[in-house]
Design a protein around this motif. Sequence first.
Motif, PDB file in Angstrom:
ATOM      1  N   UNK A  14       0.833  -1.209   0.000  1.00  0.00           N
ATOM      2  CA  UNK A  14       0.000   0.000   0.000  1.00  0.00           C
ATOM      3  C   UNK A  14       0.864   1.253   0.000  1.00  0.00           C
ATOM      4  N   UNK A  15       2.004   1.176   0.652  1.00  0.00           N
ATOM      5  CA  UNK A  15       2.933   2.307   0.692  1.00  0.00           C
ATOM      6  C   UNK A  15       3.687   2.463  -0.631  1.00  0.00           C
ATOM      7  N   UNK A  16       4.060   1.324  -1.242  1.00  0.00           N
ATOM      8  CA  UNK A  16       4.842   1.353  -2.464  1.00  0.00           C
ATOM      9  C   UNK A  16       4.601   0.064  -3.242  1.00  0.00           C
ATOM     10  N   UNK A  17       3.692   0.105  -4.193  1.00  0.00           N
ATOM     11  CA  UNK A  17       3.373  -1.108  -4.952  1.00  0.00           C
ATOM     12  C   UNK A  17       4.451  -1.448  -5.981  1.00  0.00           C
ATOM     13  N   UNK A  18       5.446  -0.577  -6.140  1.00  0.00           N
ATOM     14  CA  UNK A  18       6.532  -0.841  -7.085  1.00  0.00           C
ATOM     15  C   UNK A  18       7.756  -1.459  -6.413  1.00  0.00           C
ATOM     16  N   UNK A  19       7.643  -1.750  -5.146  1.00  0.00           N
ATOM     17  CA  UNK A  19       8.755  -2.342  -4.395  1.00  0.00           C
ATOM     18  C   UNK A  19       9.141  -3.679  -5.020  1.00  0.00           C
ATOM     19  N   UNK A  20      10.428  -3.990  -5.026  1.00  0.00           N
ATOM     20  CA  UNK A  20      10.842  -5.298  -5.542  1.00  0.00           C
ATOM     21  C   UNK A  20      10.488  -6.361  -4.509  1.00  0.00           C
ATOM     22  N   UNK A  21      10.356  -7.578  -4.970  1.00  0.00           N
ATOM     23  CA  UNK A  21      10.027  -8.669  -4.047  1.00  0.00           C
ATOM     24  C   UNK A  21      11.176  -8.893  -3.059  1.00  0.00           C
ATOM     25  N   UNK A  22      12.399  -8.644  -3.511  1.00  0.00           N
ATOM     26  CA  UNK A  22      13.543  -8.770  -2.610  1.00  0.00           C
ATOM     27  C   UNK A  22      13.429  -7.746  -1.473  1.00  0.00           C
ATOM     28  N   UNK A  23      13.136  -6.481  -1.830  1.00  0.00           N
ATOM     29  CA  UNK A  23      12.985  -5.431  -0.807  1.00  0.00           C
ATOM     30  C   UNK A  23      11.800  -5.729   0.112  1.00  0.00           C
ATOM     31  N   UNK A  24      10.706  -6.193  -0.481  1.00  0.00           N
ATOM     32  CA  UNK A  24       9.530  -6.533   0.316  1.00  0.00           C
ATOM     33  C   UNK A  24       9.864  -7.640   1.308  1.00  0.00           C
ATOM     34  N   UNK A  25      10.548  -8.659   0.819  1.00  0.00           N
ATOM     35  CA  UNK A  25      10.941  -9.767   1.687  1.00  0.00           C
ATOM     36  C   UNK A  25      11.783  -9.301   2.855  1.00  0.00           C
ATOM     37  N   UNK A  26      12.715  -8.408   2.587  1.00  0.00           N
ATOM     38  CA  UNK A  26      13.567  -7.875   3.665  1.00  0.00           C
ATOM     39  C   UNK A  26      12.741  -7.144   4.715  1.00  0.00           C
ATOM     40  N   UNK A  27      11.733  -6.410   4.261  1.00  0.00           N
ATOM     41  CA  UNK A  27      10.909  -5.642   5.201  1.00  0.00           C
ATOM     42  C   UNK A  27      10.019  -6.526   6.073  1.00  0.00           C
ATOM     43  N   UNK A  28       9.623  -7.692   5.538  1.00  0.00           N
ATOM     44  CA  UNK A  28       8.724  -8.572   6.301  1.00  0.00           C
ATOM     45  C   UNK A  28       9.424  -9.848   6.767  1.00  0.00           C
ATOM     46  N   UNK A  29      10.741  -9.858   6.657  1.00  0.00           N
ATOM     47  CA  UNK A  29      11.574 -10.961   7.146  1.00  0.00           C
ATOM     48  C   UNK A  29      11.303 -12.279   6.415  1.00  0.00           C
ATOM     49  N   UNK A  30      11.246 -12.182   5.076  1.00  0.00           N
ATOM     50  CA  UNK A  30      11.130 -13.354   4.208  1.00  0.00           C
ATOM     51  C   UNK A  30      12.167 -13.229   3.098  1.00  0.00           C
ATOM     52  N   UNK A  31      12.406 -14.311   2.384  1.00  0.00           N
ATOM     53  CA  UNK A  31      13.217 -14.209   1.176  1.00  0.00           C
ATOM     54  C   UNK A  31      12.367 -13.530   0.106  1.00  0.00           C
ATOM     55  N   UNK A  32      13.009 -13.027  -0.921  1.00  0.00           N
ATOM     56  CA  UNK A  32      12.274 -12.414  -2.027  1.00  0.00           C
ATOM     57  C   UNK A  32      11.325 -13.395  -2.683  1.00  0.00           C
ATOM     58  N   UNK A  33      11.784 -14.658  -2.822  1.00  0.00           N
ATOM     59  CA  UNK A  33      10.947 -15.691  -3.438  1.00  0.00           C
ATOM     60  C   UNK A  33       9.730 -15.994  -2.569  1.00  0.00           C
ATOM     61  N   UNK A  34       9.914 -16.056  -1.250  1.00  0.00           N
ATOM     62  CA  UNK A  34       8.786 -16.321  -0.347  1.00  0.00           C
ATOM     63  C   UNK A  34       7.803 -15.150  -0.371  1.00  0.00           C
ATOM     64  N   UNK A  35       8.326 -13.920  -0.439  1.00  0.00           N
ATOM     65  CA  UNK A  35       7.455 -12.739  -0.509  1.00  0.00           C
ATOM     66  C   UNK A  35       6.642 -12.761  -1.801  1.00  0.00           C
ATOM     67  N   UNK A  36       7.302 -13.093  -2.913  1.00  0.00           N
ATOM     68  CA  UNK A  36       6.605 -13.166  -4.203  1.00  0.00           C
ATOM     69  C   UNK A  36       5.515 -14.227  -4.167  1.00  0.00           C
TER      70      UNK A  36
END
Length: 136
Positions: A14-36
């Motif tokens: 909601x804050x940034x829908x263009x975030x990469x999955x890697x960055x998203x994963x880091x923010x929620x304590x997951x790998x990029x693949x798990x976040x995706x």
Amino acid sequence: MLDHTDMRILEELSQNSRITMKELGEKVHLTGQAAASRVSKLEDNGVIEGYTIKVNQVKLGCLIHALITIYTNSPYHQPYLSFIKTQDNYVINNYKISGDGCYLLECKFPSNEILDQFSVDLNKHANYKLSIVINK
């Protein structure tokens, strides 16, 4: 049912829908693949319906932000709804509401003259009460 991680993912997107999955994963304590994978599941389940952008209406030249409560003249709303469909240059949202009025229109206008012409045309289909947004 959504868990805490899903809620954090939705908050971040909601804050940034263009975030990469890697960055998203880091923010929620997951790998990029798990976040995706989580995002894909949220999309598949209809929790995430789509992605959008927020447009600065003032920078587009639309200085007047108006909320218009609509009171239709009859129980037959189709003439009003047909008119609104032709006004997508000005109408941001058309909410069907309960309480005071039948609809709440959120509009943007580049000038008072265009707002005035819109209100004249609108009055052919419905009565209304106009409010201008002063500050957000």
